[in-house]
Enzyme design. Structure first.
Site, PDB file in Angstrom:
ATOM      1  NE  ARG A 146      -2.823   0.672   3.381  1.00 39.82           N
ATOM      2  CZ  ARG A 146      -2.100   0.946   4.487  1.00 39.82           C
ATOM      3  NH1 ARG A 146      -1.364   2.032   4.560  1.00 39.82           N
ATOM      4  NH2 ARG A 146      -2.131   0.119   5.521  1.00 39.82           N
ATOM      5  CE  LYS A 162     -11.994   8.060 -18.201  1.00 43.33           C
ATOM      6  NZ  LYS A 162     -12.315   9.341 -17.588  1.00 43.33           N
TER       7      LYS A 162
HETATM    8  C1  LIG Z   1     -12.765   9.847 -16.316  1.00 49.49           C
HETATM    9  C2  LIG Z   1     -12.332  11.151 -15.785  1.00 49.49           C
HETATM   10  C3  LIG Z   1     -12.097  11.336 -14.421  1.00 49.49           C
HETATM   11  C4  LIG Z   1     -12.365  10.260 -13.393  1.00 49.49           C
HETATM   12  O1  LIG Z   1     -11.528   9.151 -13.538  1.00 49.49           O
HETATM   13  P1  LIG Z   1     -11.906   7.651 -13.123  1.00 49.49           P
HETATM   14  O2  LIG Z   1     -10.693   6.895 -13.524  1.00 49.49           O
HETATM   15  O3  LIG Z   1     -13.141   7.281 -13.866  1.00 49.49           O
HETATM   16  O4  LIG Z   1     -12.131   7.654 -11.643  1.00 49.49           O
HETATM   17  C5  LIG Z   1     -11.652  12.580 -13.992  1.00 49.49           C
HETATM   18  N1  LIG Z   1     -11.451  13.593 -14.865  1.00 49.49           N
HETATM   19  C6  LIG Z   1     -11.685  13.454 -16.171  1.00 49.49           C
HETATM   20  C7  LIG Z   1     -11.458  14.620 -17.090  1.00 49.49           C
HETATM   21  C8  LIG Z   1     -12.133  12.243 -16.684  1.00 49.49           C
HETATM   22  O5  LIG Z   1     -12.384  12.116 -17.992  1.00 49.49           O
END
Ligand SMILES: *Cc1c(COP(=O)(O)O)cnc(C)c1O
Length: 415
Positions: A56, A205
């Site tokens: 962790r 992403k």
């Molecule tokens: C998807 C996203 C998040 C959140 O991320 P997660 O991995 O889904 O928790 C935050 N900011 C932006 C701009 C995003 O596209």
């Protein structure tokens, strides 16, 4: 947390990302670094351990992913977290009760929800503003926030915020400037170079890029901030899993190569949409008529592959468009190799009430594409078919008139 032991500064970030951790295995001399799933590490004697004691707190695989991200963003180090939202939760731990957070009105929905809920229970105060409006810079100086949150380009209109201008205000009033760089990735924008103090990402992403890991990161510009975010990541227990870190590291090796194809495909699609009779508006910073075009040109090194557009005929046209679309999955999220289409009205922004959606400029006819790395001719053919269906469904009187006029003009020219 991981501090950087920087290689020769002349090495390109592309090469560094591709070759991160190569040759790290001295036991078997594996070319690619191994994955360390172990939760615990041997102590030499009571109270005496090596670099690692418990996963962790720190883990070799996660550290390598963190170092790679920090190098790409030009930071002094980074933490890798379990999700983008946990990265955002860690960054906002730097606020105390009474501190003010200034955040964009159209920030990511999950951020909006977290900031509002924390503010309602008194963890800190939040005020949502329109950072693309130049008057809001002066407002920020008067409000004296402790933290300024930037998200550029924004979702779903891809509005551009001037990072250097906001970072300068933050510096003047002693605020921490945080940039959510999820929509572009460090290939296309490096906010720390424009004065931001922290960069957060949903690595879910572009950084992982294959839509198979939920993860996040916070990159720090300096040692003090790095220490604080590492402390909170460990204390809250939101550090990323070694296996997820491994996949994200693997994804980042191809980030630059993927980004080139994402962008080339996106620019062709922007052009296609811009010429379509049924499309009333295209939102993409590459377009000279986009309100943030000049700022984007200054602060971005690429245009990005998120594109949104509005269809004449609203819902009827939208339903016809997505019906049977082949190469764009109707799904949320973005930044993966696969192309996606999202309908913000019913999907990403459905939790906003109707007047709020309309006030934010999100109508029923708005669609957002995350353009993937498939063959561009397949994507274009698919879109052309979908636009034709939308046009037929919407009645298309104006479009038909325009087309007839164009064809008549072309016929005259041909004669
Ligand atoms: C998807 C996203 C998040 C959140 O991320 P997660 O991995 O889904 O928790 C935050 N900011 C932006 C701009 C995003 O596209």
């Amino acid at each position: 947390m991981s501090k950087l032991n920087r290689p020769r500064p002349s090495t390109s970030p592309v090469t560094r990302a591709v070759r991160a951790g190569l040759g790290a295995d001295s036991t078997h001399r594996a070319v690619m670094p191994p994955i360390h799933l172990s939760t615990n590490f041997f102590f030499d004697a009571p109270g005496v351990c090596g670099t690692y004691d418990y996963t962790r707190t720190a883990n070799p695989t996660r550290d390598l992913a963190a170092e790679t991200i920090a190098e790409l963003e030009g930071g002094c180090g980074a933490v890798v977290t379990s999700s983008g939202m946990s990265a955002i939760a860690v960054a906002t731990r730097l606020l105390s009760a009474g501190d003010l957070l200034l955040a964009p009105r159209d920030c990511y929905g999950g951020s909006y929800r977290l900031f509002s809920a924390e503010s309602n229970r008194g963890t800190y105060r939040v005020r949502f503003i329109s950072p693309w409006d130049p008057e809001s810079l002066e407002l920020a100086r008067q409000l004296r926030p402790r933290m300024i949150w930037i998200e550029t380009p924004s979702n779903p209109h891809l509005r551009i915020t001037d990072i250097a201008a906001w970072a300068a205000v933050a510096r003047d009033i002693g605020a921490i400037c945080v940039a959510d760089n999820t929509f572009l990735s460090p290939v296309n924008q490096r906010p720390l170079e424009f004065g931001a103090d922290l960069v957060v990402h949903s690595t879910t992403k572009f950084l992982n890029g294959h839509s198979d890991v939920v993860g996040g990161t916070v990159v720090a510009a300096d040692e003090d901030l790095l220490e604080e975010i590492a402390w909170w990541t460990n204390a809250m227990g939101v550090s990323g899993a070694p296996f997820d870190s491994y996949l994200t590291l693997r994804g980042m090796r191809t980030l630059h190569a993927r980004s080139r194809v994402h962008e080339a495909n996106a620019l062709r699609i922007v052009d296609l949409l811009d010429r379509s009779d049924i499309v009333t508006r295209v939102h993409h910073p590459s377009l000279p008529n986009h309100p943030g075009h000049d700022i984007a040109r200054r602060q971005q090194t690429g245009w990005g592959s998120l594109v949104s557009f509005e269809l004449r005929g609203a819902r009827v046209a939208v339903d016809a468009f997505v019906d049977g679309i082949e190469h764009f999955a109707l799904a949320e999220s973005l930044g993966g190799v696969e192309s996606l289409v999202t309908h913000p009205w019913t999907m990403t922004h459905a939790s906003m009430d109707e007047p709020a959606r309309l006030a934010a400029g999100i109508g029923e006819g708005l669609l957002r594409l995350s353009v993937g790395i498939e063959a561009s001719e397949d994507l274009e053919a698919d879109l052309n078919r979908a636009l034709a269906r939308a046009q037929a469904a919407a009645g298309a009187t104006r479009g038909a008139a325009a087309r007839t006029a164009r064809e008549a003009a072309a016929a005259v020219t041909a004669q």
